[in-house]
Design a protein around this motif. Structure first.
Motif, PDB file in Angstrom:
ATOM      1  N   ASN A   1      -6.741  38.799  89.777  1.00 56.05           N
ATOM      2  CA  ASN A   1      -8.186  38.864  89.540  1.00 56.05           C
ATOM      3  C   ASN A   1      -8.880  37.830  90.414  1.00 56.05           C
ATOM      4  OD1 ASN A   1     -10.776  38.840  88.441  1.00 56.05           O
ATOM      5  ND2 ASN A   1     -10.159  37.604  86.669  1.00 56.05           N
ATOM      6  N   ALA A   2      -9.772  38.276  91.279  1.00 58.57           N
ATOM      7  CA  ALA A   2     -10.475  37.360  92.178  1.00 58.57           C
ATOM      8  C   ALA A   2     -11.671  36.686  91.501  1.00 58.57           C
ATOM      9  CB  ALA A   2     -10.944  38.119  93.407  1.00 58.57           C
ATOM     10  N   ALA A   3     -11.935  37.044  90.241  1.00 54.28           N
ATOM     11  CA  ALA A   3     -13.070  36.479  89.495  1.00 54.28           C
ATOM     12  C   ALA A   3     -14.415  36.870  90.132  1.00 54.28           C
ATOM     13  CB  ALA A   3     -12.944  34.965  89.330  1.00 54.28           C
TER      14      ALA A   3
ATOM     15  N   ILE B   1      -6.705  42.302  82.045  1.00 51.89           N
ATOM     16  CA  ILE B   1      -6.350  41.167  82.908  1.00 51.89           C
ATOM     17  C   ILE B   1      -5.687  40.145  81.996  1.00 51.89           C
ATOM     18  CG2 ILE B   1      -7.233  39.291  84.338  1.00 51.89           C
ATOM     19  CD1 ILE B   1      -9.583  41.109  85.100  1.00 51.89           C
TER      20      ILE B   1
ATOM     21  N   ALA C   1     -17.295  33.480  90.415  1.00 52.69           N
ATOM     22  CA  ALA C   1     -16.991  32.062  90.208  1.00 52.69           C
ATOM     23  C   ALA C   1     -17.672  31.299  91.338  1.00 52.69           C
ATOM     24  CB  ALA C   1     -15.488  31.842  90.230  1.00 52.69           C
ATOM     25  N   SER C   2     -17.619  29.987  91.279  1.00 51.65           N
ATOM     26  CA  SER C   2     -18.277  29.231  92.344  1.00 51.65           C
ATOM     27  C   SER C   2     -17.262  28.475  93.176  1.00 51.65           C
ATOM     28  CB  SER C   2     -19.289  28.270  91.741  1.00 51.65           C
ATOM     29  OG  SER C   2     -18.679  27.568  90.695  1.00 51.65           O
ATOM     30  N   ASP C   3     -15.995  28.870  93.059  1.00 48.95           N
ATOM     31  CA  ASP C   3     -14.966  28.124  93.796  1.00 48.95           C
ATOM     32  C   ASP C   3     -14.224  29.003  94.793  1.00 48.95           C
ATOM     33  OD1 ASP C   3     -13.607  29.634  91.938  1.00 48.95           O
ATOM     34  OD2 ASP C   3     -12.309  28.005  91.238  1.00 48.95           O
TER      35      ASP C   3
ATOM     36  N   THR D   1     -14.935  31.278  80.489  1.00 41.94           N
ATOM     37  CA  THR D   1     -15.781  32.027  81.413  1.00 41.94           C
ATOM     38  C   THR D   1     -16.627  33.084  80.700  1.00 41.94           C
ATOM     39  OG1 THR D   1     -13.798  33.348  81.867  1.00 41.94           O
ATOM     40  CG2 THR D   1     -14.380  31.686  83.480  1.00 41.94           C
TER      41      THR D   1
ATOM     42  N   THR E   1     -12.398  37.769  81.113  1.00 40.59           N
ATOM     43  CA  THR E   1     -11.440  38.817  81.492  1.00 40.59           C
ATOM     44  C   THR E   1     -11.121  39.770  80.337  1.00 40.59           C
ATOM     45  OG1 THR E   1      -9.812  37.074  81.130  1.00 40.59           O
ATOM     46  CG2 THR E   1     -10.378  37.568  83.385  1.00 40.59           C
TER      47      THR E   1
ATOM     48  N   TYR F   1     -16.953  40.268  89.762  1.00 45.17           N
ATOM     49  CA  TYR F   1     -17.065  41.486  88.971  1.00 45.17           C
ATOM     50  C   TYR F   1     -18.455  42.084  89.088  1.00 45.17           C
ATOM     51  CZ  TYR F   1     -13.889  38.336  86.322  1.00 45.17           C
ATOM     52  OH  TYR F   1     -12.938  37.413  85.948  1.00 45.17           O
TER      53      TYR F   1
ATOM     54  N   ALA G   1     -20.509  27.918  87.124  1.00 46.44           N
ATOM     55  CA  ALA G   1     -20.256  26.591  87.709  1.00 46.44           C
ATOM     56  C   ALA G   1     -20.240  25.504  86.642  1.00 46.44           C
ATOM     57  CB  ALA G   1     -21.328  26.282  88.761  1.00 46.44           C
ATOM     58  N   ALA G   2     -19.802  25.888  85.439  1.00 39.26           N
ATOM     59  CA  ALA G   2     -19.858  24.928  84.328  1.00 39.26           C
ATOM     60  C   ALA G   2     -18.546  24.194  84.112  1.00 39.26           C
ATOM     61  CB  ALA G   2     -20.263  25.657  83.039  1.00 39.26           C
ATOM     62  N   GLY G   3     -17.480  24.685  84.743  1.00 34.82           N
ATOM     63  CA  GLY G   3     -16.160  24.105  84.508  1.00 34.82           C
ATOM     64  C   GLY G   3     -16.028  22.708  85.115  1.00 34.82           C
TER      65      GLY G   3
ATOM     66  N   PRO H   1     -15.978  26.789  75.075  1.00 35.29           N
ATOM     67  CA  PRO H   1     -15.439  26.875  76.441  1.00 35.29           C
ATOM     68  C   PRO H   1     -15.039  28.285  76.871  1.00 35.29           C
ATOM     69  CG  PRO H   1     -13.720  26.146  74.945  1.00 35.29           C
ATOM     70  CD  PRO H   1     -14.953  26.352  74.102  1.00 35.29           C
TER      71      PRO H   1
HETATM   72  C1  UD1 Z   1     -10.316  32.497  86.468  1.00 34.75           C
HETATM   73  C2  UD1 Z   1      -9.988  33.836  85.799  1.00 34.75           C
HETATM   74  C3  UD1 Z   1      -8.681  34.358  86.409  1.00 34.75           C
HETATM   75  C4  UD1 Z   1      -8.847  34.504  87.920  1.00 34.75           C
HETATM   76  C5  UD1 Z   1      -9.280  33.181  88.550  1.00 34.75           C
HETATM   77  C6  UD1 Z   1      -9.638  33.410  90.011  1.00 34.75           C
HETATM   78  C7  UD1 Z   1     -10.776  33.767  83.445  1.00 34.75           C
HETATM   79  C8  UD1 Z   1     -10.377  33.593  82.029  1.00 34.75           C
HETATM   80  N1  UD1 Z   1      -9.791  33.655  84.367  1.00 34.75           N
HETATM   81  O1  UD1 Z   1      -9.289  31.581  86.162  1.00 34.75           O
HETATM   82  O2  UD1 Z   1      -8.337  35.623  85.832  1.00 34.75           O
HETATM   83  O3  UD1 Z   1      -7.628  34.947  88.515  1.00 34.75           O
HETATM   84  O4  UD1 Z   1     -10.472  32.687  87.886  1.00 34.75           O
HETATM   85  O5  UD1 Z   1      -9.967  32.221  90.665  1.00 34.75           O
HETATM   86  O6  UD1 Z   1     -11.920  34.014  83.720  1.00 34.75           O
HETATM   87  N2  UD1 Z   1     -16.337  28.130  84.290  1.00 34.75           N
HETATM   88  C9  UD1 Z   1     -17.494  28.021  83.537  1.00 34.75           C
HETATM   89  N3  UD1 Z   1     -17.378  27.730  82.209  1.00 34.75           N
HETATM   90  C10 UD1 Z   1     -16.173  27.550  81.590  1.00 34.75           C
HETATM   91  C11 UD1 Z   1     -15.000  27.685  82.380  1.00 34.75           C
HETATM   92  C12 UD1 Z   1     -15.109  27.974  83.717  1.00 34.75           C
HETATM   93  O7  UD1 Z   1     -18.596  28.165  84.039  1.00 34.75           O
HETATM   94  O8  UD1 Z   1     -16.158  27.294  80.401  1.00 34.75           O
HETATM   95  C13 UD1 Z   1     -16.473  28.442  85.729  1.00 34.75           C
HETATM   96  C14 UD1 Z   1     -15.842  27.385  86.628  1.00 34.75           C
HETATM   97  O9  UD1 Z   1     -16.799  26.411  87.007  1.00 34.75           O
HETATM   98  C15 UD1 Z   1     -15.372  28.223  87.823  1.00 34.75           C
HETATM   99  C16 UD1 Z   1     -15.125  29.597  87.232  1.00 34.75           C
HETATM  100  O10 UD1 Z   1     -15.782  29.634  85.981  1.00 34.75           O
HETATM  101  O11 UD1 Z   1     -16.371  28.365  88.817  1.00 34.75           O
HETATM  102  C17 UD1 Z   1     -13.651  29.873  87.043  1.00 34.75           C
HETATM  103  O12 UD1 Z   1     -13.105  28.842  86.232  1.00 34.75           O
HETATM  104  P1  UD1 Z   1     -11.653  28.279  86.474  1.00 34.75           P
HETATM  105  O13 UD1 Z   1     -11.356  27.253  85.453  1.00 34.75           O
HETATM  106  O14 UD1 Z   1     -11.449  27.931  87.898  1.00 34.75           O
HETATM  107  O15 UD1 Z   1     -10.823  29.614  86.091  1.00 34.75           O
HETATM  108  P2  UD1 Z   1      -9.350  29.973  86.495  1.00 34.75           P
HETATM  109  O16 UD1 Z   1      -8.398  29.327  85.546  1.00 34.75           O
HETATM  110  O17 UD1 Z   1      -9.148  29.734  87.936  1.00 34.75           O
END
Ligand code: UD1
Ligand code: CA
Length: 412
Positions: free
Chosen positions: A179-181, A162, A111-113, A85, A209, A183, A13-15, A83
Motif C-alpha cells: 500500500n503506497a498510502a 490491506i 501521506a506526507s512522507d 491514519t 486501511t 487513495y 501530517a500528524a504523525g 491515534p
Molecule cells: C502507512 C499505511 C501502510 C502503508 C504505508 C506507506 C496505515 C495504517 N498504514 O503505514 O499500509 O504501506 O503508510 O508508507 O495507514 N499520520 C497521521 N496521524 C496518525 C498517524 C499517522 O496523520 O495518527 C500520518 C503521518 O504523519 C504520515 C502518514 O500518516 O504522513 C503515514 O503514517 P506512518 O506512521 O508513516 O504510517 P506507516 O506505518 O508508514
C-alpha cells in the motif's frame, strides 16, 4: 486529464515520525530544497482540488506554519488524541465540513512522507477511479523488500483488504504488493466506513486501511492500481531513506536539466533543488550545489566547488569556488576563486569579485573590479571603478548596537 471532478485532497501530517530519531518533525525534513510536506502539497495542488487539507498534531504549530508558508490557502485540521491514519482522515472530514465543503464525490488522501509522488500519478489514480466507477482506488507497487509496509490482500485479483506488517500472518508478509498510502475514496463511502473502524490491532490505532476491507465487504468496487516506478511512492521513515530519496530525486532533476541542454560535467557531485531555474548552455563543473530559487542564464559557468542559494547569475558570467546567497551577479561578470557573497550583493555587468573577497549589502557597478583580499559591506561602488587589494569598506552606525551579521539565504 480533462473533465475530472474537483476533489478535495487530504494530506496526513500528524504523525511523530519516531523512526527519524530527530527533534525536527519528520515531514519538515527536506529533500531537493523542499520539506517532505511541501512536496506533498505541491503534488496535491497539481490536481486542482476544491480544497486541500493538511492534518497536523505532532509539533502542530511548526508543521502548520510550514504548510501555510508553502501555500497559504491550505486548510489546517487538528487531529485529536485518538491515534491512527483513519482518525486523521476523520478529523480532516470534520474540518472540511466545518469549512463548508460538501462531502460528495472523490476525496484524495495521501501521506506526507512520499516526496517523489507527483500530480501526474494523482491525476491518473483519480482518472481511473472515476472511469471505473470505484468506491475506493488505492495506489500500490511491488517491492523486492516490502518490510514495514501494509500488504495488499487480493482474492482472485480483487483487492479485499490491506494488512499492516505488524498484524500480518507469515503468508501475508510474503506478499510483495504494498500500500503506497495514496487513495481516492468516494466521500460518502469513506465517511460511513470510518465510523465502523475500531482500534483492535497490534498498534491500537484507527487504521485508514480498514476502510478498504469494509468497502469490499459491502460489495463496493475497490481497485488497486500498481505503479511501475516504485520510487514515486517510496516512503521516508528514517534518515537512510531520506538520503536515498534525496539522491534519486536529485539524479532525476540533474538528468532533466541535461536534457534541456545544461552541461553537467559530474552529475554525481551536482546538487540542484527543485525550484532552481537553469538555461541551455549553462555549464556546471564538479561539486556544485544550487539551492533555493537560483536562476542561471545561458553561457554562465558555475564551479567547481561552488554553493549558491537564491543567487541570480547573468549570461556568460563565471562563478568559481564561491559561496553565495541572495546575490545578483551581472552578465559576463567573474566571481572567485574563494569569494563569499552574502545577502544583498549586486555585481554589475562585466564586474569582478576576485580572490578572498567578502561582500554584503553592496552594489558594485558595471565593469568595476574588487579583485582581491577585500571586505565590502554597505557600500555603493559606481561603474568602471577599480578597488586595490586589501581594502575594507564598512559602514558602522555608531547610534545602533553592534549588528548581528549571520544572516544567510534560505537553507536547503
Ligand atoms: C502507512 C499505511 C501502510 C502503508 C504505508 C506507506 C496505515 C495504517 N498504514 O503505514 O499500509 O504501506 O503508510 O508508507 O495507514 N499520520 C497521521 N496521524 C496518525 C498517524 C499517522 O496523520 O495518527 C500520518 C503521518 O504523519 C504520515 C502518514 O500518516 O504522513 C503515514 O503514517 P506512518 O506512521 O508513516 O504510517 P506507516 O506505518 O508508514
Ligand atoms: Ca510511512
Amino acid at each position: 486529464m480533462d473533465h475530472l471532478p474537483a476533489a478535495a485532497v487530504v494530506i496526513l501530517a500528524a504523525g511523530a515520525g519516531t523512526r527519524m530519531k530527530s527533534r525536527v518533525p519528520k515531514v519538515l525534513h527536506s529533500v531537493a530544497g523542499r520539506t517532505l510536506l511541501s512536496h506533498a502539497i505541491a503534488a496535491g495542488r497539481e490536481v486542482n482540488p476544491s480544497r486541500l487539507c493538511v492534518v497536523v498534531r505532532h509539533e502542530r504549530d511548526q508543521v502548520a506554519a510550514d504548510a501555510l508558508a508553502f501555500d497559504d490557502t491550505v486548510l489546517i485540521a487538528d487531529q485529536d488524541d485518538i491515534p491512527g491514519t483513519g482518525r486523521a482522515v476523520q478529523c480532516a472530514l470534520d474540518k472540511l465540513v466545518e469549512d463548508g465543503v460538501e462531502l460528495r464525490g472523490p476525496i484524495i488522501v495521501t501521506a506526507s512522507d512520499t516526496p517523489m509522488l507527483d500530480g501526474g500519478i494523482l491525476s491518473e489514480l483519480l482518472g481511473s477511479h472515476v472511469a471505473q466507477g470505484n468506491a475506493v482506488t488505492v495506489l500500490t507497487t511491488h517491492l523486492a523488500d516490502p518490510t514495514g509496509y501494509g500488504r495488499i490482500v487480493r482474492n482472485h485479483g480483487a483487492v479485499v483488504g490491506i494488512v499492516e506488517e505488524k498484524d500480518a500472518t507469515e503468508d501475508q508478509r510474503a506478499i510483495r504488493e504494498i500500500n503506497a498510502a495514496v487513495y481516492v475514496f468516494e466521500a460518502e463511502v469513506l465517511e460511513k466506513a470510518l465510523h465502523r473502524v475500531d482500534q483492535a490491532n497490534a498498534q491500537g490505532e484507527v487504521y485508514l486501511t480498514d476502510v478498504i476491507r469494509i468497502a469490499h465487504e459491502q460489495g463496493l468496487r475497490v481497485q488497486g492500481v500498481a505503479v511501475e516506478d516504485s520510487w514515486t511512492v517510496e516512503g521516508c521513515n528514517d534518515k537512510v531513506q531520506l538520503a536515498a530519496l534525496g539522491r534519486e530525486m536529485n539524479r532525476r532533476i540533474v538528468e532533466e536539466w541535461m536534457r534541456e541542454g545544461v552541461t553537467v560535467v559530474d552529475p554525481a557531485t551536482t546538487w540542484i533543488d527543485v525550484d532552481v531555474d537553469l538555461t541551455s548552455d549553462v555549464t556546471i563543473l564538479p561539486n556544485v550545489q544550487l539551492h533555493g530559487a537560483c536562476r542561471i542564464e545561458t553561457g554562465a559557468t558555475i564551479g567547481p566547488d561552488t554553493t549558491l542559494t537564491d543567487v541570480e547569475v547573468g549570461e556568460g558570467a563565471t562563478v568559481l569556488r564561491t559561496h553565495g546567497s541572495l546575490a545578483v551577479i551581472g552578465k559576463w561578470a567573474t566571481v572567485g576563486p574563494f569569494a563569499y557573497l552574502r545577502p544583498g550583493t549586486y555585481l554589475g555587468e562585466g564586474g569582478k569579485i576576485g580572490a578572498f573577497v567578502e561582500t554584503r549589502n553592496t552594489t558594485i557597478g558595471h565593469g568595476s573590479r574588487v579583485p582581491r583580499l577585500s571586505y565590502v559591506s554597505d557600500t555603493d561602488i559606481g561603474d568602471d571603478t577599480d578597488v586595490s587589494a586589501g581594502v575594507v569598506f564598512e559602514h558602522q552606525d555608531l547610534t545602533e548596537p553592534a549588528e548581528e551579521t549571520t544572516e544567510e539565504g534560505t537553507q536547503a
